[in-house]
Design a protein around this motif. Structure first.
Motif, PDB file in Angstrom:
ATOM      1  N   ALA A  79      -0.003 -55.160  -6.360  1.00 16.58           N
ATOM      2  CA  ALA A  79       0.064 -55.717  -4.846  1.00 16.58           C
ATOM      3  C   ALA A  79      -0.491 -53.863  -4.896  1.00 16.58           C
ATOM      4  CB  ALA A  79       1.301 -56.431  -4.746  1.00 16.58           C
ATOM      5  N   ARG A  80      -0.157 -52.836  -4.591  1.00 15.08           N
ATOM      6  CA  ARG A  80      -0.078 -52.111  -4.217  1.00 15.08           C
ATOM      7  C   ARG A  80      -1.600 -51.938  -3.401  1.00 15.08           C
ATOM      8  NH1 ARG A  80       2.732 -47.146  -5.262  1.00 15.08           N
ATOM      9  NH2 ARG A  80       1.675 -45.835  -4.214  1.00 15.08           N
ATOM     10  N   ASN A  81      -2.291 -51.772  -4.018  1.00 22.19           N
ATOM     11  CA  ASN A  81      -4.208 -51.206  -4.313  1.00 22.19           C
ATOM     12  C   ASN A  81      -4.720 -52.574  -3.444  1.00 22.19           C
ATOM     13  OD1 ASN A  81      -4.475 -48.985  -5.232  1.00 22.19           O
ATOM     14  ND2 ASN A  81      -4.271 -50.450  -7.490  1.00 22.19           N
ATOM     15  N   LEU A  82      -3.557 -53.258  -2.822  1.00 24.30           N
ATOM     16  CA  LEU A  82      -4.783 -54.337  -2.216  1.00 24.30           C
ATOM     17  C   LEU A  82      -4.882 -53.849  -0.589  1.00 24.30           C
ATOM     18  CD1 LEU A  82      -2.769 -58.338  -2.730  1.00 24.30           C
ATOM     19  CD2 LEU A  82      -5.025 -57.618  -3.754  1.00 24.30           C
ATOM     20  N   VAL A  83      -4.549 -52.654  -0.292  1.00 23.59           N
ATOM     21  CA  VAL A  83      -4.495 -52.118   0.529  1.00 23.59           C
ATOM     22  C   VAL A  83      -6.175 -51.054   0.201  1.00 23.59           C
ATOM     23  CG1 VAL A  83      -4.448 -49.798   2.535  1.00 23.59           C
ATOM     24  CG2 VAL A  83      -2.872 -52.022   2.230  1.00 23.59           C
ATOM     25  N   THR A  88      -6.913 -44.027   0.420  1.00 23.42           N
ATOM     26  CA  THR A  88      -6.457 -45.513  -1.480  1.00 23.42           C
ATOM     27  C   THR A  88      -7.470 -45.099  -2.687  1.00 23.42           C
ATOM     28  OG1 THR A  88      -7.146 -47.132  -1.748  1.00 23.42           O
ATOM     29  CG2 THR A  88      -4.733 -46.510  -1.488  1.00 23.42           C
ATOM     30  N   LYS A  89      -8.265 -44.943  -1.911  1.00 26.61           N
ATOM     31  CA  LYS A  89     -10.212 -43.914  -3.292  1.00 26.61           C
ATOM     32  C   LYS A  89      -9.643 -42.910  -3.349  1.00 26.61           C
ATOM     33  CE  LYS A  89     -12.733 -47.487  -0.778  1.00 26.61           C
ATOM     34  NZ  LYS A  89     -13.934 -47.358   0.331  1.00 26.61           N
ATOM     35  N   LEU A  90      -9.609 -41.709  -2.543  1.00 27.83           N
ATOM     36  CA  LEU A  90      -8.719 -40.488  -2.846  1.00 27.83           C
ATOM     37  C   LEU A  90      -7.560 -40.086  -4.172  1.00 27.83           C
ATOM     38  CD1 LEU A  90      -9.752 -39.412   0.631  1.00 27.83           C
ATOM     39  CD2 LEU A  90     -10.865 -38.565  -1.104  1.00 27.83           C
ATOM     40  N   TYR A  91      -6.469 -40.717  -3.621  1.00 29.83           N
ATOM     41  CA  TYR A  91      -5.730 -41.196  -4.635  1.00 29.83           C
ATOM     42  C   TYR A  91      -5.690 -41.287  -5.879  1.00 29.83           C
ATOM     43  CZ  TYR A  91      -1.681 -40.763  -1.329  1.00 29.83           C
ATOM     44  OH  TYR A  91      -1.196 -39.961  -0.094  1.00 29.83           O
ATOM     45  N   ALA A  92      -6.754 -42.340  -6.338  1.00 31.01           N
ATOM     46  CA  ALA A  92      -7.290 -42.667  -7.659  1.00 31.01           C
ATOM     47  C   ALA A  92      -8.354 -41.409  -8.026  1.00 31.01           C
ATOM     48  CB  ALA A  92      -7.871 -44.284  -7.444  1.00 31.01           C
ATOM     49  N   LYS A  93      -9.363 -41.060  -7.383  1.00 30.24           N
ATOM     50  CA  LYS A  93     -10.269 -40.122  -7.772  1.00 30.24           C
ATOM     51  C   LYS A  93      -9.479 -38.947  -7.900  1.00 30.24           C
ATOM     52  CE  LYS A  93     -14.642 -38.043  -6.367  1.00 30.24           C
ATOM     53  NZ  LYS A  93     -15.772 -37.787  -5.584  1.00 30.24           N
ATOM     54  N   TYR A  94      -8.531 -38.207  -7.052  1.00 28.35           N
ATOM     55  CA  TYR A  94      -7.752 -37.008  -7.091  1.00 28.35           C
ATOM     56  C   TYR A  94      -6.578 -36.437  -7.789  1.00 28.35           C
ATOM     57  CZ  TYR A  94     -12.023 -35.407  -5.046  1.00 28.35           C
ATOM     58  OH  TYR A  94     -13.644 -35.334  -4.510  1.00 28.35           O
ATOM     59  N   LEU A 110     -10.377 -49.610 -10.584  1.00 27.44           N
ATOM     60  CA  LEU A 110     -10.498 -49.684  -9.433  1.00 27.44           C
ATOM     61  C   LEU A 110     -10.898 -50.536  -7.953  1.00 27.44           C
ATOM     62  CD1 LEU A 110      -7.600 -47.100  -9.636  1.00 27.44           C
ATOM     63  CD2 LEU A 110      -7.257 -49.979  -9.851  1.00 27.44           C
ATOM     64  N   HIS A 111     -12.738 -49.551  -8.173  1.00 23.62           N
ATOM     65  CA  HIS A 111     -13.047 -50.154  -7.242  1.00 23.62           C
ATOM     66  C   HIS A 111     -13.814 -51.686  -7.551  1.00 23.62           C
ATOM     67  CE1 HIS A 111     -13.183 -45.429  -6.255  1.00 23.62           C
ATOM     68  NE2 HIS A 111     -14.470 -46.106  -5.278  1.00 23.62           N
ATOM     69  N   LEU A 112     -14.253 -51.999  -8.602  1.00 21.65           N
ATOM     70  CA  LEU A 112     -14.874 -53.442  -9.217  1.00 21.65           C
ATOM     71  C   LEU A 112     -13.667 -54.710  -8.614  1.00 21.65           C
ATOM     72  CD1 LEU A 112     -16.527 -52.523 -12.641  1.00 21.65           C
ATOM     73  CD2 LEU A 112     -17.672 -52.760  -9.617  1.00 21.65           C
ATOM     74  N   VAL A 113     -12.270 -54.491  -8.388  1.00 25.33           N
ATOM     75  CA  VAL A 113     -11.488 -55.379  -8.490  1.00 25.33           C
ATOM     76  C   VAL A 113     -10.826 -55.461  -6.895  1.00 25.33           C
ATOM     77  CG1 VAL A 113      -9.225 -56.279  -9.716  1.00 25.33           C
ATOM     78  CG2 VAL A 113     -10.857 -55.618 -11.135  1.00 25.33           C
ATOM     79  N   TYR A 114     -10.306 -54.104  -6.920  1.00 28.93           N
ATOM     80  CA  TYR A 114      -9.819 -54.571  -5.630  1.00 28.93           C
ATOM     81  C   TYR A 114     -10.914 -54.195  -4.647  1.00 28.93           C
ATOM     82  CZ  TYR A 114      -5.197 -54.160  -8.064  1.00 28.93           C
ATOM     83  OH  TYR A 114      -3.766 -54.566  -8.917  1.00 28.93           O
ATOM     84  N   ARG A 115     -11.465 -53.457  -4.617  1.00 29.17           N
ATOM     85  CA  ARG A 115     -12.665 -53.525  -3.427  1.00 29.17           C
ATOM     86  C   ARG A 115     -12.965 -54.941  -2.566  1.00 29.17           C
ATOM     87  NH1 ARG A 115     -18.113 -49.652  -2.511  1.00 29.17           N
ATOM     88  NH2 ARG A 115     -18.561 -50.520  -0.002  1.00 29.17           N
ATOM     89  N   PRO A 116     -13.136 -55.949  -3.152  1.00 31.38           N
ATOM     90  CA  PRO A 116     -13.055 -57.139  -2.812  1.00 31.38           C
ATOM     91  C   PRO A 116     -12.368 -58.413  -2.960  1.00 31.38           C
ATOM     92  CG  PRO A 116     -14.165 -57.733  -5.150  1.00 31.38           C
ATOM     93  CD  PRO A 116     -13.871 -56.275  -4.904  1.00 31.38           C
TER      94      PRO A 116
END
Length: 204
Positions: A79-83, A88-94, A110-116
């Protein structure tokens, strides 16, 4: 007499809410009883806080934390990545000192699933329904039975401790107010519960 629950999980929140004029004004209101609900405190610090804050109309309770089930932890992580914001992109990357850096493949997933998915308000509402009615945290109901509160003031909406009391309040038709623990909580993790009133630092 009206009874107010105040949830407190960190020393930062004790400073912000109790060691200032807000608490003094609240404590001096006529016909108001305050129950301070502390979490994660040692015996020594608990004795110190009791000595500092207990008063004729102030009750201090130290509430044991309940370990989250494996199912709940999986649900929280999904649920947390629904924002899905730039933060959150920076957190995932770095990554950070607390959040491990994601691999390039996981970052892509993460990008493919949570972005939409993050654009769906209906999905976020469904997640909040699951949080409220599937993970009930009914073990905290005994405090409601004991004190019969009229209001729950939650000081950190991302805290599972706060969520437990907010959910119990909702089921018992007790009004609730909450806020983010810090200004930087708002744009990186989904809040899994909607209180009756939500206070923020600014309009944005």
């Amino acid at each position: 007499m009206k009874t107010i629950f105040i949830t407190l999980t960190r020393g930062l929140l004790v400073r912000n809410f109790l060691r200032n004029p807000f608490f003094e004004k609240l404590k001096n209101m006529p016909n108001v009883r305050i129950v301070l609900l502390f979490s994660q405190y040692s015996k020594t610090s608990g004795e110190y806080l009791s000595h500092e804050f207990e008063a004729p109309n102030v009750i201090v309770e130290f509430v044991p934390n309940v370990r989250e089930s494996r199912t709940k932890k999986i649900f929280m992580n999904l649920a947390r990545n629904l924002v899905f914001s730039p933060t959150t992109k920076l957190y995932a990357k770095y990554g950070t000192s607390k959040v491990p850096r994601k691999s390039a493949l996981m970052n892509l997933i993460l990008h493919l699933v949570y972005r939409p998915l993050s654009r769906s308000d209906a999905l976020k509402s469904f997640v909040r329904l699951i949080e409220t009615y599937c993970f009930r945290d009914s073990q905290y109901g005994k405090y409601f039975d004991k004190y019969q509160p009229d209001l729950v003031l939650s000081t950190a909406l991302l805290s599972n401790f706060d969520l437990a009391f907010l959910k119990n309040a909702r089921r018992r038709n007790v009004r609730s107010i909450s806020m983010p623990k810090s200004w930087d909580n708002l744009d990186k993790i989904l809040f899994r519960f909607e209180p009756d009133a939500f206070y923020v630092q600014n309009e944005y």
